[in-house]
Scaffold this motif. Structure first.
Motif, PDB file in Angstrom:
ATOM      1  N   GLY A  58       0.783  -1.229   0.000  1.00 37.81           N
ATOM      2  CA  GLY A  58       0.000   0.000   0.000  1.00 37.81           C
ATOM      3  C   GLY A  58       0.812   1.274   0.000  1.00 37.81           C
ATOM      4  N   ALA A  59       2.136   1.157   0.119  1.00 31.85           N
ATOM      5  CA  ALA A  59       2.994   2.342   0.149  1.00 31.85           C
ATOM      6  C   ALA A  59       3.491   2.677  -1.256  1.00 31.85           C
ATOM      7  N   THR A  60       3.940   3.897  -1.418  1.00 31.10           N
ATOM      8  CA  THR A  60       4.521   4.329  -2.692  1.00 31.10           C
ATOM      9  C   THR A  60       6.030   4.228  -2.677  1.00 31.10           C
ATOM     10  N   VAL A  61       6.655   4.480  -1.525  1.00 26.34           N
ATOM     11  CA  VAL A  61       8.118   4.439  -1.405  1.00 26.34           C
ATOM     12  C   VAL A  61       8.517   3.496  -0.283  1.00 26.34           C
ATOM     13  N   ARG A  62       9.710   2.953  -0.352  1.00 24.68           N
ATOM     14  CA  ARG A  62      10.198   2.073   0.716  1.00 24.68           C
ATOM     15  C   ARG A  62      10.354   2.876   2.008  1.00 24.68           C
TER      16      ARG A  62
END
Length: 312
Positions: free
Chosen positions: A64-68
């Motif tokens: 669900g995240a865009t970046v680590r």
């Protein structure tokens, strides 16, 4: 105004340098302390304002995240914001020693809460990758300027519902390489885009004038300086995560900082990687450069009647 040194040992915004390893930028504050940076600034009247630790680095992007490390970056940014805000509220100048470039979200948020501020983004790369121009987002260190000016995913660019933290027209990207992939968008979006070639064509004095025309405009409350040390050519600073020729030399960088630092409300430095400096020689040279460039950080700012920082 006296300087508060705030350590922000983060590597959360970077890709793994190789499978199974982690970036070394989290070690930078301690390496620079060992090389004498904190002592040098203490002799100038600075005080050690502590360390804001980051969570454990994870290479995979969470569901669900865009970046680590998205959740960890947001948490770290909010806690670091608190330290920066406390320094400014006490009438001092925060100097954040990082870390990777994602730490710039913290000063951007702290200043957005106080008013409208400019940003000098001094970096060898544009850090302007975002979901609107790339399918390869995922490492916020290379996307931090885009997030700061509100172009990234809401989770990292709309902190506290204050998007954009920095108005695009109030930001300057300074020192990118001449082959910067996002050069056209940077030039069209920001108040100014001044790559290395522009610095050399215009000269230091004219470059500073162009920067100040954006970030020191009369309707702004001040400006912040972000310094990624890969603005230096790798001949002088190879201990960074992304090594590209064509950068500034130390004399050019020091001259820019000496001209811009006195009127800044604060600054941060990022991307030095001690893992790539086994002898410590680049930590020592960077310490000397930062002392020369930032010795007068914040000395020309005064506290306004609204409790914000303004140029004096």
């Amino acid at each position: 105004m006296a300087i508060d040194l705030i350590a922000a040992p983060s590597n959360l915004g970077l890709r793994p340098p190789e499978p199974g390893s982690v970036p070394g930028t989290a070690k930078a504050p301690e390496a620079l302390r060992e090389s004498g940076l904190f002592g040098a600034f203490a002799r100038l009247g600075a005080r050690d304002a502590g360390t804001e630790l980051a969570a454990r680095y994870r290479a995979a992007v969470e569901p669900g995240a865009t970046v680590r490390n998205e959740t960890a970056i947001i948490d770290h940014s909010r806690r670091l914001t608190g330290r920066i805000d406390a320094a400014i509220g006490a009438g001092r100048t925060p100097f954040v020693i990082g870390g990777d470039c994602s730490i710039v979200l913290a000063p951007a948020l702290a200043l957005r809460r106080r008013g409208r501020f400019g940003l000098v983004y001094l970096d060898g790369h544009g850090d302007f990758r975002h979901p609107g121009n790339s399918d390869e987002v995922g490492a916020l260190g290379g996307e931090a300027l885009a997030a700061a000016v509100g172009l990234h995913a809401p989770a990292v660019s709309d902190l506290d519902g204050l998007r954009p933290l920095i108005q695009p027209r109030d930001a300057v990207q300074l020192g990118a390489r001449d082959d910067e992939v996002d050069a056209i968008e940077l030039a069209e979006t920001l108040g100014a885009f001044l790559p290395t070639s522009a610095v050399r064509t215009d000269g230091i004095e004219r470059t500073v004038e162009r920067v100040r025309a954006v970030v020191a405009a009369s309707d702004l409350d001040g400006y912040w300086i972000h310094l990624d040390v890969d603005a230096l050519d790798p001949e002088y600073m190879p201990a960074v995560d992304s090594v590209d020729a064509g950068g500034l030399d130390p004399a050019e960088l020091v001259a820019l900082l000496q001209a811009l630092a006195p009127d800044a409300i604060g600054a941060d430095v990022a991307i030095f990687d001690p893992d790539l400096d086994p002898t410590g020689e680049y930590a020592e040279s960077l310490t000397a450069l930062l002392e020369a460039g930032f010795a007068e950080l914040g000395t020309a700012t005064v506290v306004s009647t609204r409790g914000q920082e303004r140029h004096g």
